[in-house]
Design a protein around this motif. Structure first.
Motif, PDB file in Angstrom:
ATOM      1  N   ALA A   1       0.827  -1.210   0.000  1.00 38.71           N
ATOM      2  CA  ALA A   1       0.000   0.000   0.000  1.00 38.71           C
ATOM      3  C   ALA A   1       0.864   1.264   0.000  1.00 38.71           C
ATOM      4  CB  ALA A   1      -0.916  -0.014   1.219  1.00 38.71           C
ATOM      5  N   GLY A   2       1.951   1.236   0.758  1.00 35.29           N
ATOM      6  CA  GLY A   2       2.784   2.429   0.908  1.00 35.29           C
ATOM      7  C   GLY A   2       3.725   2.604  -0.275  1.00 35.29           C
TER       8      GLY A   2
ATOM      9  N   HIS B   1       6.678  -4.865  12.057  1.00 30.87           N
ATOM     10  CA  HIS B   1       6.047  -4.428  10.789  1.00 30.87           C
ATOM     11  C   HIS B   1       5.174  -5.551  10.195  1.00 30.87           C
ATOM     12  CE1 HIS B   1       6.571  -1.405   7.285  1.00 30.87           C
ATOM     13  NE2 HIS B   1       5.445  -2.091   7.111  1.00 30.87           N
TER      14      HIS B   1
END
Ligand code: NAP
Ligand code: GLV
Length: 309
Positions: free
Chosen positions: A66-67, A272
């Motif tokens: 997504a990033g 993460h």
């Protein structure tokens, strides 16, 4: 159709198997240094500049997450005019909702404190927190921010949200822009960060902004480490203004062994993992978008490179 693939840190075989299932007509090759042969699409996660530089023939670049902060760092090496498309939920939303709901509930239901009491063999009910005091403020009301909100809804916490543009979301008090930030923060008890990392959102939560949160606030960061000035967060936790934090992302990953976060009991750390790219669903989504682009149709998830997300 020719597709080039490169994903830092991933097992190429499993990704390529998934892509072959959904794109049986495509020839997909793992990109290697020196490969300048033509390609129609690129599938990438943190690619080297040499893979994309000058490839204006590409019809699109698909970011396998997504990033897009890492890929946008390539700057001029990104071919001009080629759309960059991010993964849109594809199974990440529900993971975000699980992770954030867990963090909020653990703090709200005082489970950390009960762990300490258990270690001391103490049977001692603690007074419950008042739900009306436990406002949850979500920084970022995009794809994943909305999934987090949907996950939290059934618990009945007062919900607030902040975005760049004005929004209306049922049951959420929405704020936007620089002007709305202070009012949002001053009413927030649990702050959830789910913003993209851009020049505007880097170091957004410094000492001054963190101090605007309600006394005893709690931080949940599932976006990027660089949104928060880490030493400011630590100082405010030690001073007691912030009760603690659940952090999934850090400025430096893996978090260095000497980092003070490791030994701060009020900080919970995960590596993460709050929302991992789901290979199967992402490959399916990308194949669907490639088919749409081949028919000259528009697709969602195209990054606005001038905004950085
Ligand atoms: P998105 O759909 O692009 O949503 C971004 C949201 O942030 C939008 O609501 C946007 O406002 C808001 N925003 C951006 N810049 C802003 C600014 N300067 N001021 C105020 N609001 C701003 O992104 P997403 O799919 O929800 O993902 C968000 C981020 O999560 C990703 O970029 C990535 O860094 C991170 N992430 C982390 C993990 C993990 O495992 N930890 C996994 C996936 C994603 P507008 O709606 O007004 O544009
Ligand atoms: C993971 O951090 C992503 O941006 O998809």
């Amino acid at each position: 159709m020719n597709i080039i693939y490169y994903a830092a840190g991933a097992n190429p075989e499993v990704w390529l198997n998934a892509f072959h299932r959904y794109l049986p007509e495509a020839t997909i090759r793992i990109w290697e240094e020196g490969d300048n042969a033509p390609a129609d699409y690129a599938l990438v996660w943190k690619p080297p500049a040499a893979m994309l530089r000058g490839r204006t023939d590409l019809k699109a670049i698909f970011n396998l997450g997504a990033g897009v902060d890492a890929i946008l760092q390539l700057g001029d090496a990104l071919p001009q005019g080629v759309p960059l498309i991010r993964v849109d939920d594809a199974g990440m939303g529900v993971q975000m909702a699980e992770y954030v709901s867990h963090a909020v509930l653990r703090h709200f239901r005082r489970f950390d404190e009960y762990d300490v009491l258990q270690a001391d063999k103490q049977w001692r009910p603690l007074p419950p927190h008042r739900k009306e005091d436990f406002s949850v403020g979500i920084l970022g009301l995009g794809v994943l921010g909305n999934c987090i909100i949907d996950g939290l809804r059934s618990f009945g916490f007062p919900l607030l949200g902040w975005s760049r543009s004005a929004k209306q979301i049922g049951g959420v008090q929405c704020f936007h822009g620089d002007d709305g930030l202070d009012a949002f923060l001053s009413q927030t008890k649990v702050l959830v960060l789910i913003l993209p990392l851009t020049t505007e959102t880097e170091n957004l939560m410094d000492k001054a902004k963190l101090a605007k949160l309600k006394q005893g606030a709690y931080i949940v960061n599932v976006a990027r480490g660089a949104h928060i000035v880490e030493e400011d967060l630590l100082a405010l936790i030690r001073q007691g203004h912030i009760a603690g934090a659940t952090l999934d992302v850090f400025r430096e990953e893996p978090l260095p062994l000497t980092h003070p976060f490791w030994s701060e009991k009020r900080i919970h750390i995960t590596p993460h993992i709050s929302a991992l790219t789901v290979r199967e669903e992402s490959a399916k989504q990308i194949a669907y978008k490639i088919a749409a682009l081949q028919r000259s149709e528009s697709v969602i998830g195209v990054v606005d490179q001038s905004k950085g997300y």
